[in-house]
Design a protein around this motif. Structure first.
Motif, mmCIF file in Angstrom:
data_model
loop_
_atom_site.group_PDB
_atom_site.id
_atom_site.type_symbol
_atom_site.label_atom_id
_atom_site.label_comp_id
_atom_site.label_asym_id
_atom_site.label_seq_id
_atom_site.Cartn_x
_atom_site.Cartn_y
_atom_site.Cartn_z
ATOM 1 N N UNK A 158 14.928 135.018 -11.115
ATOM 2 C CA UNK A 158 15.911 133.711 -11.430
ATOM 3 C C UNK A 158 17.300 134.884 -11.176
ATOM 4 N N UNK A 159 17.761 134.597 -9.945
ATOM 5 C CA UNK A 159 19.434 134.610 -10.029
ATOM 6 C C UNK A 159 20.681 134.179 -10.694
ATOM 7 N N UNK A 160 21.550 134.724 -10.457
ATOM 8 C CA UNK A 160 22.346 134.119 -11.366
ATOM 9 C C UNK A 160 22.931 132.703 -11.627
ATOM 10 N N UNK A 161 22.736 131.921 -9.968
ATOM 11 C CA UNK A 161 22.972 131.233 -9.797
ATOM 12 C C UNK A 161 21.828 129.610 -11.034
ATOM 13 N N UNK A 162 20.410 130.554 -10.842
ATOM 14 C CA UNK A 162 19.524 129.669 -11.749
ATOM 15 C C UNK A 162 19.553 130.089 -12.873
ATOM 16 N N UNK A 163 19.953 131.155 -13.157
ATOM 17 C CA UNK A 163 19.501 131.486 -15.010
ATOM 18 C C UNK A 163 20.982 130.630 -15.416
ATOM 19 N N UNK A 164 22.779 129.687 -14.285
ATOM 20 C CA UNK A 164 23.400 129.011 -14.814
ATOM 21 C C UNK A 164 22.514 127.292 -15.036
ATOM 22 N N UNK A 165 22.297 127.059 -13.742
ATOM 23 C CA UNK A 165 21.492 126.519 -13.713
ATOM 24 C C UNK A 165 20.806 125.659 -14.950
ATOM 25 N N UNK A 166 19.872 126.374 -15.362
ATOM 26 C CA UNK A 166 18.724 126.242 -15.886
ATOM 27 C C UNK A 166 19.038 126.713 -17.321
ATOM 28 N N UNK A 167 19.796 127.603 -17.766
ATOM 29 C CA UNK A 167 19.651 128.058 -18.752
ATOM 30 C C UNK A 167 21.167 128.032 -19.741
ATOM 31 N N UNK A 168 22.450 128.255 -18.737
ATOM 32 C CA UNK A 168 23.584 128.047 -19.360
ATOM 33 C C UNK A 168 23.435 126.910 -19.803
ATOM 34 N N UNK A 169 23.951 126.017 -18.334
ATOM 35 C CA UNK A 169 24.290 124.074 -18.524
ATOM 36 C C UNK A 169 23.414 124.162 -19.746
ATOM 37 N N UNK A 170 21.982 124.027 -19.533
ATOM 38 C CA UNK A 170 21.262 122.945 -20.739
ATOM 39 C C UNK A 170 21.936 123.796 -22.265
ATOM 40 N N UNK A 171 22.545 124.772 -22.326
ATOM 41 C CA UNK A 171 22.814 125.212 -22.920
ATOM 42 C C UNK A 171 23.529 124.976 -23.553
ATOM 43 N N UNK A 172 24.558 124.529 -23.662
ATOM 44 C CA UNK A 172 25.893 123.934 -23.494
ATOM 45 C C UNK A 172 26.567 122.717 -23.652
ATOM 46 N N UNK B 229 17.432 135.752 -20.525
ATOM 47 C CA UNK B 229 18.420 135.931 -19.615
ATOM 48 C C UNK B 229 17.130 136.663 -19.380
ATOM 49 N N UNK B 230 17.289 138.108 -19.971
ATOM 50 C CA UNK B 230 15.895 138.563 -19.762
ATOM 51 C C UNK B 230 14.769 138.223 -18.905
ATOM 52 N N UNK B 231 14.053 137.316 -19.961
ATOM 53 C CA UNK B 231 13.281 137.025 -19.416
ATOM 54 C C UNK B 231 13.157 135.572 -17.728
ATOM 55 N N UNK B 232 13.871 134.929 -17.712
ATOM 56 C CA UNK B 232 14.762 134.403 -16.934
ATOM 57 C C UNK B 232 14.634 136.043 -15.038
ATOM 58 N N UNK B 233 15.700 136.604 -15.490
ATOM 59 C CA UNK B 233 15.677 137.797 -14.663
ATOM 60 C C UNK B 233 14.459 138.452 -14.816
ATOM 61 N N UNK B 234 13.269 138.498 -15.604
ATOM 62 C CA UNK B 234 11.992 139.208 -14.883
ATOM 63 C C UNK B 234 10.947 138.722 -13.991
ATOM 64 N N UNK B 235 11.493 136.971 -14.555
ATOM 65 C CA UNK B 235 10.865 136.078 -13.137
ATOM 66 C C UNK B 235 11.452 135.860 -11.980
#
Lengths: 276, 324
Positions: free
Chosen positions: B228-242, B220-226
């Motif tokens: 990425x908003x909450x939606x992008x974090x959800x779409x590209x980190x959370x969704x694949x992760x779970x 998340x931290x890396x994404x935030x530095x890049x």
């Protein structure tokens, strides 16, 4: 307001809405359980407060006339025996599967795995005939045997843990002359404590709340567990919502207390338990 | 799954396990062991498996075998007389409209489980970020899944009564009605499916929450530095992760929708078009003594559930299934 603040407000709004949806029906039942017969009958509305907030009359009626004491006794007996049995059986199976190489090991694993795919409700028609022919119908042993015999989830949980116990412990004990039973009893079982806690919680809640199996297998009035005894309220108290509500609160209350006391373990337990 | 990531270490222990076993048995029995000791060693695992296997076969496999056998007969479950009727029971299930209509009822529960999964995903995501009263909301959302089904049934019977809580609440919002929510098939099924969302949402929510929390925080931290908003974090980190939990939940929801029983049985007993597959089977078997027909129905349900599981496994291969 910035966009971020609006989003934040909406998030909280949705959480508050969900909280209301969860708590409102339960809260109303709690209120109703404290009302008198007249108050529920005259249609004063479900959301009004009872006149006397300490009116426990309905609880007495529900507890005594609804046979809740017997119900809690039966539930406790079935709970203790079947949860104990599940722990023993699950840990033994996991130990045998993980620590031994033997013929048909793969087949045994497959048997347990495939059984996990078969939902218990579908086979009940035929299971009933077997339970009946074993003479267990309408005894407390029917649910106990069924709860112990079909629990693949706990075997899986134990397996995860047995695997993480270093095999060198077994070896050391073996060199000291311990046989497999001693190793299981003195080394494996004590080290399985976290897994046992998980299984006890998940299984305990499942058994406490189960309706289907006691309903089918123990029709006798005096064998009622809390689910079936509460279900019987439907007949005699049909119009007496204050009594039914008191019964429901009596059944929910122990769950709430256990939940509040063991919250952390329960979350962990369910995360492990549901991931078969 | 919460322990999807534990898979690699598990494999490792498995390996050391098989490597380690051999030298040990050599060390313990350097000379050829006496025959009695050898038989004993071969027997040991089976002594541990005796009770579990006996229970498994008696209460899972024997019933399945019997059930398939019964399904081709006209047995009533009591009398010694039993006739082989071929596929008659199966034809009856698929042609008699009143027997087949229970499948349409499952549709309500299927729709409910879609809503339930989406909502659980939403709440799990927002509660995995820092939020005030997080533990309180977590507890409130999860608690219903621990509550006794009969109690839930009664709570909601009262809730949906004519002029009951639901009507009163709607009244507060200026929508005055005196509706018998359980009085017509459509509204009764919608109400019951709503209750099942209320009941099971928390379970999915906790599973998702556990899976989300096992995603390493640096992502998340890396994404935030890049940026990425909450939606992008959800779409590209959370969704694949779970994904593994998500697919598991979908399949459990499908089989759960098909085998819905408690809530409708307790609340309506299957009246006003709310009869589900399991209610019907229970009635056929234990009220009308049609064990043969009920078995055929159960076989059909079992096959559907196994089919769904199989399709899901094909679509989303998941290595986590292997027990050892």
């Amino acid at each position: 307001m910035t966009r971020r603040a609006v989003a934040r407000a909406l998030v909280y709004l949705s959480l508050i809405a969900a909280t209301l949806v969860v708590l409102l029906p339960l809260g109303v039942v709690l209120l109703t359980s404290l009302k008198t017969e007249n108050e529920t009958a005259n249609g004063s509305g479900a959301l009004t407060l009872p006149h006397d907030l300490l009116n426990f009359h309905n609880y007495v009626t529900a507890f005594r006339d609804g046979g809740m004491l017997t119900a809690f006794g039966n539930t406790a007996f079935i709970l203790v025996v079947s949860v104990g049995g599940t722990v023993l059986i699950g840990s033994m199976t996991a130990y045998a599967i993980d620590r031994f190489t033997f013929r048909f090991r793969k087949l045994v694993i497959a048997l347990f795995l495939v059984a996990a795919l078969v939902p218990g409700v579908t086979t009940q028609v035929a299971t009933f005939q077997i339970v009946h022919s074993l003479g267990m119908f309408d005894t407390r042993w029917a649910p106990i045997a069924l709860y112990m015999g079909t629990d693949i989830v706990s075997i899986y949980i134990f397996l995860q843990f047995v695997r993480s116990i270093p095999i060198s412990l077994d070896e050391a004990a073996r060199l000291d002359g311990a046989n497999a039973f001693t190793i299981y009893r003195k080394i494996i079982f004590p080290l399985l404590k976290p897994a046992i806690a998980t299984v006890v919680i998940v299984k305990g809640i499942a058994v406490y709340n189960d309706f289907y199996i006691p309903f089918l297998y123990m029709p006798s009035q005096d064998l009622g567990v809390i689910s079936t005894s509460l279900f019987r309220f439907k007949g005699p108290y049909a119009a007496h919502w204050e009594t039914i509500s008191a019964g429901a609160v009596l059944v929910i209350l122990p769950t709430l207390i256990v939940f509040l006391a063991l919250q952390k373990y329960i979350y962990n337990g369910f995360m492990r338990g549901a991931t078969r | 799954m919460a322990h999807a990531h534990t898979h690699t270490p598990a494999h490792r222990t498995e390996q050391t396990n098989s490597e380690a076993v051999k030298p040990v048995s050599k060390r313990v029995a350097p000379a050829p062991a006496p025959r009695r000791a050898r038989t004993w060693r071969l027997l040991t695992p089976w002594l541990f498996l005796l009770a579990p296997l006996a229970l498994l076969i008696t209460f899972t496999y024997a019933p399945i075998a019997n059930m398939v056998a019964y399904s081709f007969t006209d047995w009533d479950g009591v009398s010694p007389e039993l006739h082989y009727t071929g596929a008659e029971n199966y034809t009856e299930i698929f042609t008699r409209e009143d027997l087949f209509q229970v499948f349409w009822v499952s549709g309500y529960y299927l729709v409910a489980s879609v809503i339930q999964i989406v909502a659980a995903l939403y709440f799990a995501t927002i509660l995995s970020f820092s939020i005030r009263f997080r533990n309180f909301f977590k507890g409130v959302l999860f608690f219903p899944s621990l509550v006794n089904g009969v109690a839930i049934g009664f709570v909601f019977l009262y809730f949906f009564q004519d002029g009951g809580t639901f009507d009163t609440v709607l009244g507060l919002f200026g929508y005055h009605t005196d509706h018998a929510w359980l009085g017509t098939p459509a509204s009764a099924n919608v109400s019951l499916a709503g209750v099942s969302i209320w009941r099971y949402l928390g379970m999915n929510f906790v599973l998702f929450l556990g899976a989300i929390q096992s995603i390493p925080g640096e992502l998340y931290e890396a994404a935030e530095l890049d940026g990425a908003g909450r939606w992008h974090q959800f779409r590209y980190i959370i969704l694949p992760g779970i994904k593994p939990v998500l697919t598991l939940t979908v399949i459990l929801s499908v089989s759960g929708s098909l085998s819905a029983f408690e809530i409708p049985y307790i609340m309506t007993g299957g009246a006003t078009g709310t009869e589900t597959f399991v209610i019907q089977t229970v009635k056929l078997a234990f009220q009308f003594n049609k064990t043969g027909l009920a078995s055929a129905a159960a076989v059909v349900l079992l096959l559907i559930i196994l089919l769904v599981t199989w399709v899901q496994r094909r679509l989303v291969p998941d290595d986590r299934v292997d027990l050892v």
